[in-house]
Design an enzyme around this catalytic site. Sequence first.
Site, PDB file in Angstrom:
ATOM      1  N   VAL A  11      12.584   9.820   0.566  1.00  0.00           N
ATOM      2  CA  VAL A  11      12.065  10.964  -0.187  1.00  0.00           C
ATOM      3  C   VAL A  11      13.090  12.094  -0.281  1.00  0.00           C
ATOM      4  O   VAL A  11      13.321  12.660  -1.350  1.00  0.00           O
ATOM      5  CB  VAL A  11      10.759  11.488   0.464  1.00  0.00           C
ATOM      6  N   ASP A  30      20.823  15.526   7.245  1.00  0.00           N
ATOM      7  CA  ASP A  30      20.159  14.508   8.054  1.00  0.00           C
ATOM      8  C   ASP A  30      20.685  14.563   9.478  1.00  0.00           C
ATOM      9  O   ASP A  30      21.876  14.802   9.698  1.00  0.00           O
ATOM     10  CB  ASP A  30      20.323  13.105   7.479  1.00  0.00           C
ATOM     11  N   GLU A 155       8.589   4.170  -4.139  1.00  0.00           N
ATOM     12  CA  GLU A 155       9.887   3.528  -3.984  1.00  0.00           C
ATOM     13  C   GLU A 155      10.061   2.522  -5.126  1.00  0.00           C
ATOM     14  O   GLU A 155       9.100   1.928  -5.599  1.00  0.00           O
ATOM     15  CB  GLU A 155       9.978   2.836  -2.622  1.00  0.00           C
ATOM     16  N   LYS A 209      -2.760  14.776  -0.886  1.00  0.00           N
ATOM     17  CA  LYS A 209      -1.800  13.678  -0.673  1.00  0.00           C
ATOM     18  C   LYS A 209      -2.470  12.475  -0.005  1.00  0.00           C
ATOM     19  O   LYS A 209      -2.339  11.329  -0.448  1.00  0.00           O
ATOM     20  CB  LYS A 209      -0.629  14.191   0.169  1.00  0.00           C
ATOM     21  N   HIS A 256      -3.655  -5.003  -9.200  1.00  0.00           N
ATOM     22  CA  HIS A 256      -2.992  -6.300  -9.071  1.00  0.00           C
ATOM     23  C   HIS A 256      -3.322  -6.886  -7.707  1.00  0.00           C
ATOM     24  O   HIS A 256      -2.970  -6.298  -6.687  1.00  0.00           O
ATOM     25  CB  HIS A 256      -1.471  -6.159  -9.193  1.00  0.00           C
ATOM     26  N   CYS A 265       3.894   3.928   3.578  1.00  0.00           N
ATOM     27  CA  CYS A 265       2.916   5.006   3.389  1.00  0.00           C
ATOM     28  C   CYS A 265       1.454   4.597   3.423  1.00  0.00           C
ATOM     29  O   CYS A 265       0.705   5.123   4.234  1.00  0.00           O
ATOM     30  CB  CYS A 265       3.252   5.770   2.127  1.00  0.00           C
TER      31      CYS A 265
HETATM   32  P1  NAD Z   1      12.771   8.157   6.093  1.00  0.00           P
HETATM   33  O1  NAD Z   1      12.525   7.623   7.450  1.00  0.00           O
HETATM   34  O2  NAD Z   1      13.383   7.299   5.043  1.00  0.00           O
HETATM   35  O3  NAD Z   1      13.701   9.470   6.187  1.00  0.00           O
HETATM   36  C1  NAD Z   1      13.515  10.494   7.097  1.00  0.00           C
HETATM   37  C2  NAD Z   1      14.886  11.035   7.486  1.00  0.00           C
HETATM   38  O4  NAD Z   1      14.710  12.250   8.221  1.00  0.00           O
HETATM   39  C3  NAD Z   1      15.686  10.105   8.410  1.00  0.00           C
HETATM   40  O5  NAD Z   1      16.919   9.779   7.781  1.00  0.00           O
HETATM   41  C4  NAD Z   1      15.889  10.924   9.691  1.00  0.00           C
HETATM   42  O6  NAD Z   1      17.145  10.715  10.302  1.00  0.00           O
HETATM   43  C5  NAD Z   1      15.748  12.336   9.177  1.00  0.00           C
HETATM   44  N1  NAD Z   1      15.368  13.353  10.180  1.00  0.00           N
HETATM   45  C6  NAD Z   1      14.397  13.291  11.119  1.00  0.00           C
HETATM   46  N2  NAD Z   1      14.351  14.456  11.818  1.00  0.00           N
HETATM   47  C7  NAD Z   1      15.304  15.265  11.295  1.00  0.00           C
HETATM   48  C8  NAD Z   1      15.732  16.599  11.560  1.00  0.00           C
HETATM   49  N3  NAD Z   1      15.160  17.341  12.507  1.00  0.00           N
HETATM   50  N4  NAD Z   1      16.754  17.097  10.835  1.00  0.00           N
HETATM   51  C9  NAD Z   1      17.349  16.373   9.863  1.00  0.00           C
HETATM   52  N5  NAD Z   1      16.960  15.116   9.560  1.00  0.00           N
HETATM   53  C10 NAD Z   1      15.959  14.574  10.259  1.00  0.00           C
HETATM   54  O7  NAD Z   1      11.352   8.710   5.590  1.00  0.00           O
HETATM   55  P2  NAD Z   1      10.804   8.766   4.077  1.00  0.00           P
HETATM   56  O8  NAD Z   1      10.316   7.422   3.662  1.00  0.00           O
HETATM   57  O9  NAD Z   1      11.784   9.497   3.240  1.00  0.00           O
HETATM   58  O10 NAD Z   1       9.506   9.673   4.285  1.00  0.00           O
HETATM   59  C11 NAD Z   1       9.594  11.037   4.590  1.00  0.00           C
HETATM   60  C12 NAD Z   1       8.220  11.659   4.418  1.00  0.00           C
HETATM   61  O11 NAD Z   1       7.841  11.589   3.029  1.00  0.00           O
HETATM   62  C13 NAD Z   1       7.085  10.958   5.182  1.00  0.00           C
HETATM   63  O12 NAD Z   1       6.172  11.924   5.612  1.00  0.00           O
HETATM   64  C14 NAD Z   1       6.454  10.063   4.145  1.00  0.00           C
HETATM   65  O13 NAD Z   1       5.096   9.794   4.422  1.00  0.00           O
HETATM   66  C15 NAD Z   1       6.575  10.921   2.907  1.00  0.00           C
HETATM   67  N6  NAD Z   1       6.585  10.173   1.639  1.00  0.00           N
HETATM   68  C16 NAD Z   1       7.328   9.024   1.549  1.00  0.00           C
HETATM   69  C17 NAD Z   1       7.392   8.337   0.329  1.00  0.00           C
HETATM   70  C18 NAD Z   1       8.183   7.068   0.206  1.00  0.00           C
HETATM   71  O14 NAD Z   1       8.102   6.431  -0.847  1.00  0.00           O
HETATM   72  N7  NAD Z   1       8.962   6.652   1.192  1.00  0.00           N
HETATM   73  C19 NAD Z   1       6.726   8.856  -0.795  1.00  0.00           C
HETATM   74  C20 NAD Z   1       6.001  10.046  -0.662  1.00  0.00           C
HETATM   75  C21 NAD Z   1       5.941  10.699   0.560  1.00  0.00           C
HETATM   76  C1  UGA Z   2       2.866   4.733  -2.627  1.00  0.00           C
HETATM   77  C2  UGA Z   2       2.208   5.562  -3.742  1.00  0.00           C
HETATM   78  O1  UGA Z   2       2.084   4.744  -4.923  1.00  0.00           O
HETATM   79  C3  UGA Z   2       3.039   6.802  -4.063  1.00  0.00           C
HETATM   80  O2  UGA Z   2       2.361   7.601  -5.025  1.00  0.00           O
HETATM   81  C4  UGA Z   2       3.219   7.603  -2.775  1.00  0.00           C
HETATM   82  O3  UGA Z   2       4.031   8.733  -2.994  1.00  0.00           O
HETATM   83  C5  UGA Z   2       3.870   6.733  -1.722  1.00  0.00           C
HETATM   84  O4  UGA Z   2       3.051   5.554  -1.487  1.00  0.00           O
HETATM   85  C6  UGA Z   2       3.981   7.444  -0.415  1.00  0.00           C
HETATM   86  O5  UGA Z   2       3.157   8.279  -0.095  1.00  0.00           O
HETATM   87  O6  UGA Z   2       4.939   7.106   0.232  1.00  0.00           O
HETATM   88  P1  UGA Z   2       4.919   3.020  -2.489  1.00  0.00           P
HETATM   89  O7  UGA Z   2       4.402   2.753  -1.115  1.00  0.00           O
HETATM   90  O8  UGA Z   2       6.361   3.295  -2.679  1.00  0.00           O
HETATM   91  O9  UGA Z   2       4.135   4.279  -3.120  1.00  0.00           O
HETATM   92  O10 UGA Z   2       4.588   1.775  -3.415  1.00  0.00           O
HETATM   93  P2  UGA Z   2       3.320   1.291  -4.280  1.00  0.00           P
HETATM   94  O11 UGA Z   2       3.814   0.897  -5.606  1.00  0.00           O
HETATM   95  O12 UGA Z   2       2.201   2.246  -4.229  1.00  0.00           O
HETATM   96  O13 UGA Z   2       2.901  -0.044  -3.499  1.00  0.00           O
HETATM   97  C7  UGA Z   2       2.352   0.003  -2.198  1.00  0.00           C
HETATM   98  C8  UGA Z   2       1.871  -1.376  -1.796  1.00  0.00           C
HETATM   99  O14 UGA Z   2       0.717  -1.753  -2.541  1.00  0.00           O
HETATM  100  C9  UGA Z   2       2.899  -2.493  -2.023  1.00  0.00           C
HETATM  101  O15 UGA Z   2       2.850  -3.374  -0.923  1.00  0.00           O
HETATM  102  C10 UGA Z   2       2.419  -3.165  -3.296  1.00  0.00           C
HETATM  103  O16 UGA Z   2       2.791  -4.507  -3.394  1.00  0.00           O
HETATM  104  C11 UGA Z   2       0.914  -3.031  -3.138  1.00  0.00           C
HETATM  105  N1  UGA Z   2       0.202  -3.044  -4.439  1.00  0.00           N
HETATM  106  C12 UGA Z   2       0.360  -2.040  -5.331  1.00  0.00           C
HETATM  107  C13 UGA Z   2      -0.655  -4.095  -4.725  1.00  0.00           C
HETATM  108  O17 UGA Z   2      -0.829  -5.031  -3.918  1.00  0.00           O
HETATM  109  N2  UGA Z   2      -1.338  -4.076  -5.911  1.00  0.00           N
HETATM  110  C14 UGA Z   2      -1.200  -3.082  -6.822  1.00  0.00           C
HETATM  111  O18 UGA Z   2      -1.861  -3.125  -7.886  1.00  0.00           O
HETATM  112  C15 UGA Z   2      -0.316  -2.027  -6.529  1.00  0.00           C
END
Ligand code: NAD
Ligand code: UGA
Length: 441
Positions: A11, A30, A155, A209, A256, A265
């Site tokens: 993110v 980071d 993602e 969220k 799906h 997540c």
């Molecule tokens: P991630 O694990 O990929 O990245 C987090 C990063 O933060 C790591 O690289 C870590 O080293 C760094 N970090 C931790 N503590 C730190 C500090 N004190 N100072 C600087 N860096 C630090 O996590 P992510 O998947 O990017 O998720 C981050 C947040 O966003 C989570 O709360 C997640 O739920 C939310 N979120 C994720 C997604 C997604 O698609 N991955 C989408 C929406 C929301």
């Molecule tokens: C999900 C949400 O879609 C994002 O809006 C949100 O920001 C994110 O979580 C988060 O909070 O991190 P993501 O986990 O990246 O995003 O991927 P999705 O496309 O939502 O898929 C999640 C899982 O559900 C996957 O395992 C996917 O295969 C499955 N999925 C999704 C299904 O099995 N069927 C579907 O119709 C859609």
Amino acid sequence: MRIAMIGTGYVGLVSGACFSEFGHDVVCVDANPAVIARLEKGEIPIFEPGLESLVERNVRAGRLRFATDTATAVADADAVFIAVGTPSRRGDGHADLRYVYAAAAEIATAARDGCVIVDKSTVPVGTAEEVERICRETAPAKALHVASNPEFLREGSAIEDFMRPDRVVCGVAAGDSHAEGVLRAIYRPLSIRETPILFTDRATAELIKYAANAFLAVKISFINEIADLCEKVGADVQGVARGIGLDKRIGDKFLHPGPGFGGSCFPKDTLAILRTAEEAGSPLKIIDAAVRVNEERKRAMVRRIVAACGGDVRGKTIAALGLTFKPNTDDMRDAPSLAILPALQAQGATIRAYDPEGRAQAEPLLPDLHWCADPYAALEGADAAVLITEWNELRGLDLARAGELMIQRIFIDLRNVYPPEEMRAAGFAYKSVGRPRGDAP
Ligand code: NAD
Ligand code: UGA
């Protein structure tokens, strides 16, 4: 605007790069020096389509930098975003907020008066208030503002989702017009595109969220149960999904069927909202059911694969195609393959695995797989193939070639990628999900 992004993961890196594309001056921080060292060399530590060129362009334009030291990075920032991980706390499913709180204290120490600290990590209701308390305690003399700005990107399509979101949600404290003004300025390029920018109080933003992720998870578990019912009664889940999805009140997205939702997540966020609800004395029975259906789903997929292999996989070789939790990412967090493949191995199967981008993350989590360089190498000598994740390159396999390479033509398609008639014509015993008429023994 001068922005610091704390946490440069899936993110933080995407959000930081996109903010710089908006024209803001961004520094991504980071705590992991290896992550920053790679970025400084022009390498992207995660796989996300389009990210490399976005980062490169903005670094070259001087709008995007990387750093390991929070104090220097936040010193003159107008806004500092917290985008660190909030994993499930071991044992109870609560969101583990230690990284958020540690980041908040580091920011408060070095931020300037008037800085807006914005939580982008997914955090339970009340976290913004606690971050504010930490700021007051750490830097009592400073006027710091705390806001919530949850992120909804997916993602694999993260840049498009960030640049063209359905909405942006900002939670600010009552009367905090400074925080509101800074967030409006940051997102101005999107408001020009008429993206709805919703301002709420912070608790509401935090709950939006979790409610959004939980609703989508419910939709997936719902269609997976309907797929099971289709198999029992002879209906086709693809038709059912289309037939209900055309109703605008239902919508055709996230219907799906498959091996259950995974990823970093949905699994952790559904557990976290359940804990919040339990503590508040307001149970969320529908979400609880969606989580239980999802857990059971992975075990059911193992039974499905074993049954398709004649009831026993001992001594058999299975080609596993696609291991990440979804296509277009290297992320293996809570991927269904992590539950399915070890269960098959425990029953005596040998796994030949292929994933376009997931190997580096998967290898330490899934020992004893035979990794292959392409899907056909994985299919060579296999008694059965299981398509777990629908990467594009796995959607158009040369079926004649695949069949020639395999010992037996058994194909279990957990994502309904292939038309059943095509599979039958290519001589495969084919098992998909919720399409009983298409399955061949
Ligand atoms: P991630 O694990 O990929 O990245 C987090 C990063 O933060 C790591 O690289 C870590 O080293 C760094 N970090 C931790 N503590 C730190 C500090 N004190 N100072 C600087 N860096 C630090 O996590 P992510 O998947 O990017 O998720 C981050 C947040 O966003 C989570 O709360 C997640 O739920 C939310 N979120 C994720 C997604 C997604 O698609 N991955 C989408 C929406 C929301
Ligand atoms: C999900 C949400 O879609 C994002 O809006 C949100 O920001 C994110 O979580 C988060 O909070 O991190 P993501 O986990 O990246 O995003 O991927 P999705 O496309 O939502 O898929 C999640 C899982 O559900 C996957 O395992 C996917 O295969 C499955 N999925 C999704 C299904 O099995 N069927 C579907 O119709 C859609």
